[in-house]
Scaffold this active site. Structure first.
Site, PDB file in Angstrom:
ATOM      1  NE  ARG A  27       6.466  -0.433   4.083  1.00  0.00           N
ATOM      2  CZ  ARG A  27       6.582  -1.269   5.109  1.00  0.00           C
ATOM      3  NH1 ARG A  27       6.037  -2.460   5.049  1.00  0.00           N
ATOM      4  NH2 ARG A  27       7.238  -0.892   6.199  1.00  0.00           N
ATOM      5  CG  ASP A  77       3.553   5.606  10.370  1.00  0.00           C
ATOM      6  OD1 ASP A  77       4.093   6.543   9.734  1.00  0.00           O
ATOM      7  OD2 ASP A  77       3.969   5.204  11.468  1.00  0.00           O
ATOM      8  CE  LYS A 125       5.815   8.484  11.565  1.00  0.00           C
ATOM      9  NZ  LYS A 125       6.282   7.109  11.799  1.00  0.00           N
ATOM     10  CG  ASP A 131       5.664   9.509   8.269  1.00  0.00           C
ATOM     11  OD1 ASP A 131       4.455   9.599   8.002  1.00  0.00           O
ATOM     12  OD2 ASP A 131       6.240   8.446   8.548  1.00  0.00           O
ATOM     13  CG  ASP A 144      10.227   9.600   7.133  1.00  0.00           C
ATOM     14  OD1 ASP A 144      11.110   8.750   7.316  1.00  0.00           O
ATOM     15  OD2 ASP A 144       9.038   9.304   6.915  1.00  0.00           O
ATOM     16  CE  LYS A 194      10.001   7.378   4.389  1.00  0.00           C
ATOM     17  NZ  LYS A 194       9.901   6.589   5.635  1.00  0.00           N
ATOM     18  CD  GLU A 248       5.584   7.302   5.298  1.00  0.00           C
ATOM     19  OE1 GLU A 248       6.792   7.606   5.385  1.00  0.00           O
ATOM     20  OE2 GLU A 248       4.983   6.689   6.199  1.00  0.00           O
TER      21      GLU A 248
END
Length: 514
Positions: free
Chosen positions: A363, A359, A289, A282, A300, A277, A361
């Site tokens: 996946r 959030d 968030k 993020d 991230d 990933k 994101e």
């Protein structure tokens, strides 16, 4: 800039005669009823002789207890060539065995960090007389030394006043032994990969937005002699990478997808796909968030950094297995063009996904990468990501969660245990998948009925939908283990840790040996 140990070598000279700044020895803690409160570990014999039996008593007077990772410094006053003896605690003496490799790795990291500023040191720590034990202990000592000496100071206006240790010599029975020399070479390659991962994770997010990260990864891979393909936002749209495009469309820095390939010159029997990933920052997108701790979301992309750096080590180590990395990269931001809860996204695989939480994101971009990787028909697919806060809640900051094919999950766990990167298998329950049925699309991105419950499992279940039938696969959630927000400990620095580079390399070695 990054600073770390400049050189690492092997020696078999008597440690008491070495002209270095410090000699590191190991000590075991003893029970209260033992004859002595400390016990010297193997490797320190000649130093104990030089001190005429007073070494243990002096260390005790200085407060040494042998507790795991404890570091005690003692001036030698000319008793041996080195001006300083440094005793590092190895915990209770193991019964009829060597200290575990992880104990040695952490102890070495602590000692090297405590000796910052010393030009050269030597390690006179336990190395088993058994060939297999020698390799395990030496691997632990060399990795601990190289990784424990790491510091990230790229944004400091002035250099640190105290530099890391300059050079480390590791005492072994025979410095010319080919097996030992091979381990030294391997340790250097592994440490470079872990260090590169840490560097990328620690870089400020304004300096590592998707195009810049993709360029950095591609440049490093090409320099290592690997085959590289980079898709920009136009190529991604044309090819139908809907998940990557959706997540990246809210940022002015467009997404990228990097594919890196290694093939051995001969002898390849298996194909391994690595996916990571690469969310360079993020914000959570529209489902934003909380502000507290959001700055850590620069990490991230730790999964992407790990798989890209793993390929750099593979290029050096040349295992007899084909390895390909798939690195989806995007920045999840809030803007008028950001994707929204309620959107339906057409993925690369053809599935339609209803977005319920922007959030979640990671996946989305991983699903596209997994589907693309399966087109290359790998024997094993290993994906790693800082996917869910649920991993930290369930397993803490040191233990990764692993989901997928049970046999491969078990192998991930075994490899992680071997290198000091523990992982724990988690289930993919049918009821979690049932709650992801969508009224308007093929699947929902999250299980809205469960909310945050089983969040780690929701991520794994979603990704499983994009793995082709017959592919052995494992999803490794490293949300906690990939970043150390506390103080340095053992061979782990503050910031990016480089997890799970060493697990992936250990697995690749084992697959190559099949």
């Amino acid at each position: 800039m990054t600073t770390s140990i400049a050189t690492l070598d092997l020696i078999d000279t008597d440690p008491a005669e070495l002209a270095v700044g410090a000699i590191v020895i190991g000590v075991y803690s003893q029970s209260p009823d033992a004859p002595a409160p400390l016990l010297l570990a193997s490797g320190a014999e000649s130093i104990a002789v030089a001190f005429d039996g007073r070494l243990v008593d002096t260390l005790v007077l200085l407060g040494a207890t042998g507790a795991t990772g404890e570091v005690t410094k003692m001036a030698t006053l000319g008793t041996i060539s080195a001006p300083l003896v440094v005793a590092v605690g190895l915990g209770p003496e193991p019964t009829g065995a060597m200290p575990s490799p992880e104990t040695l790795r952490r102890a070495t990291g602590n000692a090297v960090r405590a000796l910052a500023g010393t030009p050269k040191i030597a390690l006179a720590l336990p190395v088993s007389e058994e060939p297999d034990g020698d390799v395990a202990a030496l691997r632990a000592l060399t990795e601990g030394a190289l990784l424990g000496g790491y510091r990230f100071a790229a944004y400091k206006s002035t250099p640190a006043r105290v530099a890391p240790v300059g050079a480390v010599s590791v005492h072994v029975p025979d410095a010319a032994d080919k097996t030992f020399r091979a381990e030294l070479k391997r340790a250097a390659a592994v440490a470079r990969a872990v260090t590169q991962t840490r560097d990328w994770v620690n870089t400020a997010p304004n300096d590592l937005r998707p195009p810049a990260f993709a360029t950095a990864v591609a440049d490093a891979a090409r320099k290592a002699g690997l085959t590289v393909e980079v898709l920009d936002e136009k190529a991604l749209k044309k090819a139908g990478y809907g998940g990557i495009i959706a997540v990246g469309q809210g940022s002015e820095a467009p997404p990228r997808f990097v594919r890196i390939s290694y093939s051995p010159s001969r002898g390849s029997r298996k194909k391994v796909a690595l996916i990571g990933k690469g969310i360079t920052f993020d914000s959570g997108g529209v489902s934003i968030k909380p502000a507290q701790g959001m700055w850590e979301m620069k990490s991230d992309m730790a999964g992407a950094a790990a798989v890209a750096a793993t390929l750099l080590a593979v290029a050096e180590l040349k295992p007899k297995v084909t390895v390909t990395a798939y690195v989806p990269i995007a920045e999840n931001m809030v803007s008028g063009s950001a994707y929204r809860p309620g959107d339906v996204v057409a993925m690369y695989s053809g599935k339609k996904v209803e977005v319920l939480n922007t959030d979640a994101e990671g996946r989305m971009i991983l699903a596209d990468a997994i589907a693309r990787a399966c087109e290359d028909e790998p024997d094993y697919l290993l994906e790693t990501s800082t996917l869910t806060g649920g991993q930290v809640i369930a397993l803490g900051k040191r233990v990764a969660g692993v989901m997928g094919t049970p046999s491969l999950c078990a192998r991930v766990q075994e490899a992680g245990d071997a290198v000091g990167e523990p992982a724990w298998p988690m289930p993919l329950p049918d009821d979690v998948r049932k709650g992801m049925d969508s009224e308007v699309a093929d699947i929902s991105q999250v299980n809205s009925a469960m909310d945050r419950a089983g969040h780690m499992l929701q991520g794994g279940v979603f990704l499983s939908e994009f793995v082709a039938d017959g592919v052995d696969w494992a999803h490794i959630d490293i949300a906690g283990p990939s970043y150390n927000s506390g103080e340095p400990s053992g061979y782990l620095s503050k910031g990016g840790t480089g997890v799970p580079v060493r697990t992936l390399l250990e697995l690749i070695d084992r697959i190559a040996a099949e």
